[in-house]
Design a protein around this motif. Structure first.
Motif, PDB file in Angstrom:
ATOM      1  N   ILE A   1      99.492  -9.446  68.438  1.00  0.00           N
ATOM      2  CA  ILE A   1     100.940  -9.540  68.593  1.00  0.00           C
ATOM      3  C   ILE A   1     101.520  -8.141  68.755  1.00  0.00           C
ATOM      4  O   ILE A   1     101.069  -7.181  68.112  1.00  0.00           O
ATOM      5  CB  ILE A   1     101.581 -10.270  67.390  1.00  0.00           C
ATOM      6  CG1 ILE A   1     103.070 -10.519  67.644  1.00  0.00           C
ATOM      7  CG2 ILE A   1     101.394  -9.492  66.095  1.00  0.00           C
ATOM      8  CD1 ILE A   1     103.699 -11.463  66.651  1.00  0.00           C
ATOM      9  N   ASP A   2     102.485  -8.016  69.643  1.00  0.00           N
ATOM     10  CA  ASP A   2     103.098  -6.726  69.917  1.00  0.00           C
ATOM     11  C   ASP A   2     104.017  -6.315  68.777  1.00  0.00           C
ATOM     12  O   ASP A   2     104.641  -7.153  68.135  1.00  0.00           O
ATOM     13  CB  ASP A   2     103.894  -6.794  71.224  1.00  0.00           C
ATOM     14  CG  ASP A   2     104.381  -5.432  71.666  1.00  0.00           C
ATOM     15  OD1 ASP A   2     105.560  -5.116  71.407  1.00  0.00           O
ATOM     16  OD2 ASP A   2     103.586  -4.682  72.264  1.00  0.00           O
ATOM     17  N   VAL A   3     104.087  -5.014  68.549  1.00  0.00           N
ATOM     18  CA  VAL A   3     104.922  -4.481  67.465  1.00  0.00           C
ATOM     19  C   VAL A   3     106.359  -4.939  67.610  1.00  0.00           C
ATOM     20  O   VAL A   3     106.992  -5.377  66.643  1.00  0.00           O
ATOM     21  CB  VAL A   3     104.855  -2.943  67.438  1.00  0.00           C
ATOM     22  CG1 VAL A   3     105.802  -2.391  66.376  1.00  0.00           C
ATOM     23  CG2 VAL A   3     103.438  -2.467  67.177  1.00  0.00           C
ATOM     24  N   GLN A   4     106.891  -4.866  68.820  1.00  0.00           N
ATOM     25  CA  GLN A   4     108.294  -5.199  69.032  1.00  0.00           C
ATOM     26  C   GLN A   4     108.569  -6.669  68.756  1.00  0.00           C
ATOM     27  O   GLN A   4     109.646  -7.034  68.271  1.00  0.00           O
ATOM     28  CB  GLN A   4     108.710  -4.849  70.470  1.00  0.00           C
ATOM     29  CG  GLN A   4     110.178  -5.070  70.779  1.00  0.00           C
ATOM     30  CD  GLN A   4     111.112  -4.244  69.899  1.00  0.00           C
ATOM     31  OE1 GLN A   4     110.731  -3.171  69.414  1.00  0.00           O
ATOM     32  NE2 GLN A   4     112.324  -4.731  69.684  1.00  0.00           N
ATOM     33  N   ASP A   5     107.604  -7.528  69.045  1.00  0.00           N
ATOM     34  CA  ASP A   5     107.781  -8.953  68.785  1.00  0.00           C
ATOM     35  C   ASP A   5     107.691  -9.253  67.289  1.00  0.00           C
ATOM     36  O   ASP A   5     108.412 -10.115  66.771  1.00  0.00           O
ATOM     37  CB  ASP A   5     106.715  -9.769  69.524  1.00  0.00           C
ATOM     38  CG  ASP A   5     106.884  -9.703  71.030  1.00  0.00           C
ATOM     39  OD1 ASP A   5     108.034  -9.543  71.482  1.00  0.00           O
ATOM     40  OD2 ASP A   5     105.873  -9.805  71.755  1.00  0.00           O
ATOM     41  N   ALA A   6     106.783  -8.571  66.603  1.00  0.00           N
ATOM     42  CA  ALA A   6     106.576  -8.846  65.182  1.00  0.00           C
ATOM     43  C   ALA A   6     107.654  -8.214  64.315  1.00  0.00           C
ATOM     44  O   ALA A   6     108.160  -8.843  63.381  1.00  0.00           O
ATOM     45  CB  ALA A   6     105.204  -8.338  64.755  1.00  0.00           C
ATOM     46  N   ALA A   7     107.987  -6.975  64.604  1.00  0.00           N
ATOM     47  CA  ALA A   7     108.959  -6.239  63.778  1.00  0.00           C
ATOM     48  C   ALA A   7     109.858  -5.408  64.684  1.00  0.00           C
ATOM     49  O   ALA A   7     109.628  -4.213  64.886  1.00  0.00           O
ATOM     50  CB  ALA A   7     108.230  -5.338  62.779  1.00  0.00           C
ATOM     51  N   PRO A   8     110.881  -6.031  65.262  1.00  0.00           N
ATOM     52  CA  PRO A   8     111.786  -5.293  66.149  1.00  0.00           C
ATOM     53  C   PRO A   8     112.375  -4.068  65.458  1.00  0.00           C
ATOM     54  O   PRO A   8     112.807  -4.132  64.317  1.00  0.00           O
ATOM     55  CB  PRO A   8     112.877  -6.333  66.466  1.00  0.00           C
ATOM     56  CG  PRO A   8     112.213  -7.656  66.262  1.00  0.00           C
ATOM     57  CD  PRO A   8     111.254  -7.448  65.126  1.00  0.00           C
ATOM     58  N   GLY A   9     112.356  -2.955  66.168  1.00  0.00           N
ATOM     59  CA  GLY A   9     112.927  -1.731  65.628  1.00  0.00           C
ATOM     60  C   GLY A   9     111.953  -0.860  64.871  1.00  0.00           C
ATOM     61  O   GLY A   9     112.289   0.281  64.512  1.00  0.00           O
ATOM     62  N   LEU A  10     110.733  -1.342  64.621  1.00  0.00           N
ATOM     63  CA  LEU A  10     109.790  -0.563  63.824  1.00  0.00           C
ATOM     64  C   LEU A  10     109.349   0.704  64.553  1.00  0.00           C
ATOM     65  O   LEU A  10     109.279   1.779  63.955  1.00  0.00           O
ATOM     66  CB  LEU A  10     108.568  -1.419  63.469  1.00  0.00           C
ATOM     67  CG  LEU A  10     107.539  -0.771  62.537  1.00  0.00           C
ATOM     68  CD1 LEU A  10     108.170  -0.460  61.182  1.00  0.00           C
ATOM     69  CD2 LEU A  10     106.324  -1.687  62.350  1.00  0.00           C
ATOM     70  N   SER A  11     109.044   0.604  65.840  1.00  0.00           N
ATOM     71  CA  SER A  11     108.581   1.778  66.590  1.00  0.00           C
ATOM     72  C   SER A  11     109.654   2.856  66.662  1.00  0.00           C
ATOM     73  O   SER A  11     109.375   4.045  66.465  1.00  0.00           O
ATOM     74  CB  SER A  11     108.154   1.365  68.004  1.00  0.00           C
ATOM     75  OG  SER A  11     106.984   0.583  67.977  1.00  0.00           O
ATOM     76  N   SER A  12     110.888   2.446  66.945  1.00  0.00           N
ATOM     77  CA  SER A  12     111.958   3.442  67.037  1.00  0.00           C
ATOM     78  C   SER A  12     112.255   4.049  65.666  1.00  0.00           C
ATOM     79  O   SER A  12     112.556   5.243  65.553  1.00  0.00           O
ATOM     80  CB  SER A  12     113.228   2.815  67.627  1.00  0.00           C
ATOM     81  OG  SER A  12     113.634   1.687  66.889  1.00  0.00           O
ATOM     82  N   ALA A  13     112.151   3.247  64.594  1.00  0.00           N
ATOM     83  CA  ALA A  13     112.355   3.784  63.255  1.00  0.00           C
ATOM     84  C   ALA A  13     111.256   4.774  62.899  1.00  0.00           C
ATOM     85  O   ALA A  13     111.491   5.778  62.224  1.00  0.00           O
ATOM     86  CB  ALA A  13     112.393   2.642  62.232  1.00  0.00           C
ATOM     87  N   LEU A  14     110.036   4.505  63.370  1.00  0.00           N
ATOM     88  CA  LEU A  14     108.931   5.429  63.117  1.00  0.00           C
ATOM     89  C   LEU A  14     109.190   6.773  63.791  1.00  0.00           C
ATOM     90  O   LEU A  14     108.915   7.837  63.228  1.00  0.00           O
ATOM     91  CB  LEU A  14     107.625   4.817  63.630  1.00  0.00           C
ATOM     92  CG  LEU A  14     106.335   5.570  63.299  1.00  0.00           C
ATOM     93  CD1 LEU A  14     105.205   4.598  63.026  1.00  0.00           C
ATOM     94  CD2 LEU A  14     105.955   6.486  64.466  1.00  0.00           C
ATOM     95  N   THR A  15     109.731   6.712  65.008  1.00  0.00           N
ATOM     96  CA  THR A  15     110.055   7.952  65.710  1.00  0.00           C
ATOM     97  C   THR A  15     111.132   8.735  64.969  1.00  0.00           C
ATOM     98  O   THR A  15     111.076   9.966  64.870  1.00  0.00           O
ATOM     99  CB  THR A  15     110.522   7.643  67.148  1.00  0.00           C
ATOM    100  OG1 THR A  15     109.505   6.905  67.825  1.00  0.00           O
ATOM    101  CG2 THR A  15     110.812   8.921  67.912  1.00  0.00           C
ATOM    102  N   ARG A  16     112.116   8.024  64.414  1.00  0.00           N
ATOM    103  CA  ARG A  16     113.201   8.713  63.704  1.00  0.00           C
ATOM    104  C   ARG A  16     112.731   9.311  62.386  1.00  0.00           C
ATOM    105  O   ARG A  16     113.103  10.434  62.028  1.00  0.00           O
ATOM    106  CB  ARG A  16     114.345   7.738  63.424  1.00  0.00           C
ATOM    107  CG  ARG A  16     115.151   7.323  64.620  1.00  0.00           C
ATOM    108  CD  ARG A  16     116.445   6.639  64.205  1.00  0.00           C
ATOM    109  NE  ARG A  16     116.200   5.456  63.388  1.00  0.00           N
ATOM    110  CZ  ARG A  16     116.001   4.234  63.880  1.00  0.00           C
ATOM    111  NH1 ARG A  16     115.988   4.057  65.188  1.00  0.00           N
ATOM    112  NH2 ARG A  16     115.819   3.218  63.063  1.00  0.00           N
ATOM    113  N   THR A  17     111.910   8.561  61.653  1.00  0.00           N
ATOM    114  CA  THR A  17     111.542   9.002  60.308  1.00  0.00           C
ATOM    115  C   THR A  17     110.279   9.843  60.277  1.00  0.00           C
ATOM    116  O   THR A  17     110.054  10.575  59.318  1.00  0.00           O
ATOM    117  CB  THR A  17     111.343   7.784  59.387  1.00  0.00           C
ATOM    118  OG1 THR A  17     110.260   6.981  59.890  1.00  0.00           O
ATOM    119  CG2 THR A  17     112.615   6.947  59.332  1.00  0.00           C
ATOM    120  N   GLY A  18     109.441   9.718  61.314  1.00  0.00           N
ATOM    121  CA  GLY A  18     108.229  10.530  61.376  1.00  0.00           C
ATOM    122  C   GLY A  18     107.010   9.904  60.751  1.00  0.00           C
ATOM    123  O   GLY A  18     105.929  10.485  60.791  1.00  0.00           O
ATOM    124  N   SER A  19     107.129   8.725  60.152  1.00  0.00           N
ATOM    125  CA  SER A  19     105.964   8.066  59.557  1.00  0.00           C
ATOM    126  C   SER A  19     106.199   6.564  59.536  1.00  0.00           C
ATOM    127  O   SER A  19     107.343   6.097  59.560  1.00  0.00           O
ATOM    128  CB  SER A  19     105.709   8.560  58.133  1.00  0.00           C
ATOM    129  OG  SER A  19     106.734   8.117  57.255  1.00  0.00           O
TER     130      SER A  19
END
Length: 315
Positions: free
Chosen positions: A189-207
């Motif tokens: 399952i794709d990250v965006q489908d499973a947890a929308p916003g997780l990838s962009s939050a990772l970019t903002r927070t660094g982890s």
């Protein structure tokens, strides 16, 4: 408009066989039957629903399998509306999720409250270490040392978590939730489908841990819905609709073989009385191993990522 009678006649003369009486097979049969196609559904067991099932506990019927769907799923909502169940939609009460999937945790244990799909914001906490141990916590710490992904980077949920926080978190925390909520392994399952916003939050927070902490504080519980009386109500409604549409539903009728016979298909049916059936088209909605067995030699299928079944109890 002049073609309409021909289309109706063609639909009525077309015979569709659906193999599998789980939710996928029921929906497939319903979609065919409601436009006038002649449908026969074959289910190997003695009940419909597949992983959507119910048991009675102290006189109360409760879901024994899948019990909710993502509120963002327009397809499920449309199906529920068509079946006249809109007034029965309910939102489950928020609460901590408990799982028991490992020999090391024979008793059910709660997942960390500050987690998203089983990914902990703090892998050092006691509530995370009971699943992954000290070695898993140390491995998860590497997440803080790795560079963040770029926004929009497409990646499977399992690959993302495994690469940043380790296999133990995937296998012991994320997989049970992904299988329980979506019915698929996190590798599928794709990250965006499973947890929308997780990838962009990772970019903002660094982890990844930081991203989970940010999302968990905003959405403490996934937006999910169910039906009054349990999700098995949906199975009951589909079965009733198929009966109203004169679909032929056969229980205890496992399809043991499938053969292409010119422009038609021939099915070998097991059970108490072995028989054969013919159809113009076949929809295979059985479980993975059964589907692969039936389709072997007919179509080329991709390799299966996960050969072992996983027993999951999500409370």
């Amino acid at each position: 408009m002049s073609d309409a009678p021909d289309l109706v006649r063609h639909a009525r003369e077309t015979r569709i066989a659906v193999i599998g009486g789980g939710i996928a097979g029921l929906v497939a049969a319903y979609e065919c039957a409601k436009v006038g196609v002649s449908v026969t559904l074959f289910e190997a067991s003695d009940h419909l629903g597949g992983t959507i099932d119910a048991v009675e506990l102290d006189g109360i019927r409760v879901d024994a399998g899948a019990d909710r769907w993502a509120a963002s799923s327009d397809e499920v909502r449309e199906l529920v509306d068509h079946l006249g169940l809109s007034d029965d939609i309910v939102a489950p009460l928020p609460g901590v999720r408990w799982i028991a999937v490992l020999p090391s945790t024979p008793n059910a244990a709660p997942l960390p409250s500050d987690s998203v799909l089983g990914i902990p914001a703090n892998p050092w906490g006691d509530d995370a270490r009971r699943f992954i141990g000290w070695s898993g916590a140390w491995r998860a710490y590497l997440d803080r040392l790795r560079p963040p992904l770029t926004i929009g980077h497409a990646q499977a949920l399992g690959d993302l978590v495994r690469g940043r926080m380790g296999a133990k978190i995937v296998d012991r925390m994320v997989a049970p939730l992904s299988l329980g909520v979506f019915g698929v392994h996190p590798d599928d399952i794709d990250v965006q489908d499973a947890a929308p916003g997780l990838s962009s939050a990772l970019t903002r927070t660094g982890s990844l841990a930081g991203a989970v902490g940010e999302l968990a504080s905003q959405t403490p519980d996934p937006a999910v819905l169910s039906l009054r009386g349990g999700l098995v109500t949906l199975v009951d409604a589909l079965a009733a609709a198929l009966d109203d549409l004169a679909a032929d539903v056969r229980l205890g009728a496992p399809v043991t073989a499938l053969h292409a016979d010119g422009d038609r298909w021939r099915l070998e049916i097991g059970g108490e009385t072995a028989e054969t059936a013919e159809a113009d088209a076949v929809i295979v909605a059985a479980d993975g191993p059964s589907a692969r067995s039936l389709l072997h030699g007919i179509v080329t299928l991709p390799a299966s990522h996960h050969g072992d079944e996983v027993d999951v109890a999500t409370l």
